[in-house]
Design a protein around this motif. Structure first.
Motif, short mmCIF file in Angstrom:
data_model
loop_
_atom_site.label_atom_id
_atom_site.label_comp_id
_atom_site.label_asym_id
_atom_site.label_seq_id
_atom_site.Cartn_x
_atom_site.Cartn_y
_atom_site.Cartn_z
N MET A 1 0.84 -1.19 0.00
CA MET A 1 0.00 0.00 0.00
C MET A 1 0.89 1.25 0.00
N ARG A 2 0.52 2.26 -0.78
CA ARG A 2 1.24 3.52 -0.81
C ARG A 2 0.56 4.49 0.15
N HIS A 37 5.15 -1.71 3.47
CA HIS A 37 4.38 -0.69 2.75
C HIS A 37 5.28 0.44 2.27
N CYS A 85 -1.62 13.90 -4.73
CA CYS A 85 -2.85 13.11 -4.90
C CYS A 85 -3.36 13.24 -6.34
N GLU A 88 -1.84 10.82 -8.36
CA GLU A 88 -2.18 9.46 -7.93
C GLU A 88 -0.98 8.73 -7.34
N ASP A 91 -2.28 5.63 -2.12
CA ASP A 91 -3.52 4.88 -1.94
C ASP A 91 -4.29 5.39 -0.72
N THR A 110 -8.88 10.66 -2.94
CA THR A 110 -8.00 9.73 -2.22
C THR A 110 -8.52 9.54 -0.80
N TYR A 338 -7.36 1.82 7.56
CA TYR A 338 -7.14 2.25 6.18
C TYR A 338 -7.96 1.38 5.22
N ARG A 339 -7.84 0.07 5.38
CA ARG A 339 -8.53 -0.85 4.46
C ARG A 339 -10.04 -0.69 4.56
N MET A 342 -10.94 2.38 2.61
CA MET A 342 -10.73 2.21 1.17
C MET A 342 -11.82 1.33 0.55
#
Length: 356
Positions: A1-2, A37, A85, A88, A91, A110, A338-339, A342
């Motif tokens: 993940m970024r 990461h 952002c 891109e 993440d 984002t 985070y996940r 997202m």
């Protein structure tokens, strides 16, 4: 993940001495990198990190006397993040700047969240969280979030520090300790009175901000001069903390404010040192009574439990730290947050820290 970690510019990451938020950002960033990461840290140029450093200003603002308006540089940093952002590059964005990113980043795609590190019981904060009811935020204790129930709380994630940062030292404890910052709400004067009533030496390792200089000179300094058992050491680094805390019978935290977390409590626990703290803010969430310390109401009840400190199991205190308050646990909790954000563009799913 970024992942982008966006830190205040007030202190370096990690700070040279005092600086709670920037220390947490450092520990979290290092753990995320260790977990594989790709992390970019937005911070001052004198920061040290395993991540990619994006420096808005060459030096921490507290140490740079030429900067008179820190808000200007934080605005520049936020714009740098937004531009990246657009390209891109990330993440996920993780802000540690209170409400500053809300308006700008709510208007871009984002996913992001903000960890709120400070007190939230100020009346001027009410319209902020009412104006941004869908911006995702994380609390560092359940107590911290009580004044603003209208905020979009995605979870409580307790701070953690690296498991090997502070290791207990094999020394015989012989004094009470104060660690952190000298300020009226931290209750250093009350700690001196507690130690004096117990007839036990007290060592104070603390920073004095310019704003608190008058309190130190008018209240704390006379108490130190009047009591030969009290020693003022000054600000100390992480390297010095294991000896300082391991040598203490207990850490005194007679605070008089709604402490959002209180890193010094878990620093003491990492060294196997019990904590006596007033029942304010996050204290009841952090301390396990009888195991890692005591939650008390006032000076009288603090004095009453001091005699119990030598009998406490310092190895058990250290084990409880390893169970609840490591940086690895903190990083895994944040990755789950985070996940979640997202994967859930609609209503946010509430998260609970694994430390609870």
């Amino acid at each position: 993940m970024r992942i982008a970690q966006i830190s205040p510019l007030t202190e370096a990451v990690p700070p040279k001495l005092y600086g709670g938020t920037e220390r947490v950002v450092h520990w979290l960033t290092e753990e995320l990198v260790a977990l594989g990461h790709e992390v970019t840290l937005f911070a001052s140029g004198d920061s040290r990190t395993s991540a990619k450093l994006d420096a808005t200003w060459p030096k921490a603002l507290r140490l740079d006397g030429s900067v008179r308006d820190p808000n200007a540089l934080h605005m520049v940093m936020l714009e740098r993040v937004r531009q990246k952002c657009d390209e891109e590059e990330f993440d996920f964005l993780h802000f540690h700047l209170d409400y500053y990113p809300f308006s700008l980043f709510y208007r871009q795609p984002t996913p992001f969240l903000t960890t709120l590190h400070g007190r939230l019981d100020l009346p001027e904060l009410q319209p902020v969280f009412s104006a941004f009811p869908r911006v995702p935020v994380v609390s560092i204790s359940n107590a911290q979030r009580r004044p603003v129930p209208q905020a979009n709380w995605t979870g409580t994630i307790y701070h953690g520090l690296p498991e090997d940062l502070l290791i207990p030292k094999p020394v015989k404890p012989s004094y009470l300790a104060v660690l952190g910052r000298i300020a009226p709400e931290k209750g250093v004067d009350r700690a001196i009175q507690i130690a004096a009533r117990c007839g036990i030496p007290l060592k104070i390792a603390a920073k004095i901000d310019r704003a608190d200089q008058e309190y130190y000179e008018e209240v704390v300094s006379p108490l130190i001069r009047a009591n030969p058992l009290v020693e003022f050491i000054g600000e100390i680094s992480d390297r010095e903390k294991p000896d300082f805390l391991s040598g203490a019978l207990g850490l005194l935290l007679p605070i008089d404010w709604p402490e959002p977390f209180g890193l010094v409590m878990i620093e003491a626990m990492a060294c196997g040192t019990p904590v006596i703290a007033y029942n304010r803010g996050s204290v009841p969430e952090i301390i396990d009574p009888g195991l890692t310390g005591f939650v008390v109401e006032d000076e009288i009840s603090a004095v009453a439990v001091v005699h119990r400190l030598p009998a406490m199991d310092r190895a058990a205190i250290r084990r409880q730290f390893e169970k609840r308050f490591t940086a690895r646990r903190m990083a895994l909790d944040y990755l789950a947050a985070y996940r979640n954000l997202m994967e859930a563009p609609g209503p946010r799913i509430k998260l609970v820290s694994s430390a609870e």
